[in-house]
Enzyme design. Structure first.
Site, PDB file in Angstrom:
ATOM      1  N   ASP A  89       0.866  -1.188   0.000  1.00 29.04           N
ATOM      2  CA  ASP A  89       0.000   0.000   0.000  1.00 29.04           C
ATOM      3  C   ASP A  89       0.903   1.238   0.000  1.00 29.04           C
ATOM      4  OD1 ASP A  89      -1.776  -2.046   0.511  1.00 29.04           O
ATOM      5  OD2 ASP A  89      -2.780  -1.048   2.187  1.00 29.04           O
ATOM      6  N   LYS A 151      -6.889   3.200  -2.807  1.00 30.36           N
ATOM      7  CA  LYS A 151      -7.230   3.249  -1.383  1.00 30.36           C
ATOM      8  C   LYS A 151      -7.465   4.698  -1.008  1.00 30.36           C
ATOM      9  CE  LYS A 151      -5.329   1.662   3.076  1.00 30.36           C
ATOM     10  NZ  LYS A 151      -4.271   0.808   3.679  1.00 30.36           N
TER      11      LYS A 151
END
EC number: 4.1.2.4
Length: 215
Positions: A89, A151
């Site tokens: 991420d 995200k």
């Protein structure tokens, strides 16, 4: 609906201890969550604790500001994978995006994506720092970079996911990129609302698990 398979169980506080990671992984196993998300320094420990389970280990890169130099992000991502990370991420460079230096934003993401190969990449765009047009542009660049997920938030900014923002992202990327809703989500009802509008993953903290156990 079993929401467990949507959950990234997240602990990224700078004061996180080894005991906290042990508890996180224990709760993830107990609840059969999809993944845990930890800082890169705890990837090896989390991987060890989750051996012989299907639970993934996510590591954050260039976190939480995104302004780390691209070669540093690449190195950190590769090290996390070497330590056992199943997913990466990364935070985009918001300064580059706001400077309209879209080539550098694309290179930043693409270099990490190229370096990690088949390992899934989530790109954190920090929606609370962007206007609608900037959110759309970040999504378009992510499409060009062929990332796996967008995200919404690091959890360290002034706000996180909203249903409106997720709908904007979904309209832009359609089904080409999955969406991970993150930031301020701490109850089952809210998780369900995000699932209903098409997200594939939802990041929650230990506060969510406490509420889950009380229901």
């Amino acid at each position: 609906m079993d929401i467990s398979k949507y959950i990234d169980y997240t602990l990224l506080s700078p004061t996180t201890t080894e005991r906290n990671i042990i508890d996180l992984c224990h709760e993830a196993k107990k609840n059969k969550f999809y993944a845990v998300c930890v800082s890169s320094s705890y990837v090896a420990l989390a991987k060890q604790l989750l051996e012989q389970t299907s639970i993934k280990v996510c590591s954050v890169i260039g976190f939480p500001l995104g302004s780390t130099a691209t070669p540093s992000k690449v190195y950190e991502a590769n090290q996390a994978i070497s330590d056992g990370a199943d997913e990466i991420d990364m935070v985009i460079n918001l300064g580059f995006l706001k400077s309209k230096n879209y080539v550098s934003v694309l290179k930043d993401i693409s270099d990490v994506k190229f370096a990690i190969g088949e390992t899934p990449l989530k790109v954190i765009i920090e929606v609370s720092e962007l206007n609608k047009n900037e959110i759309i542009k970040a999504c378009e660049i992510s499409l060009d970079a062929k990332v796996d997920y967008i995200k919404t938030s690091s959890g360290f900014s002034k706000g996180g996911a909203t249903l409106t923002v997720v709908k904007i992202i979904k309209k832009t990327v359609k089904d080409s990129i999955k969406i991970c809703a993150s930031g301020g989500i701490d109850d089952i009802e809210t998780v369900q609302k995000y699932i209903d509008i098409g997200v594939s993953r939802v990041c929650v903290s230990s506060d969510f698990n406490k509420k889950k156990q009380s229901i």
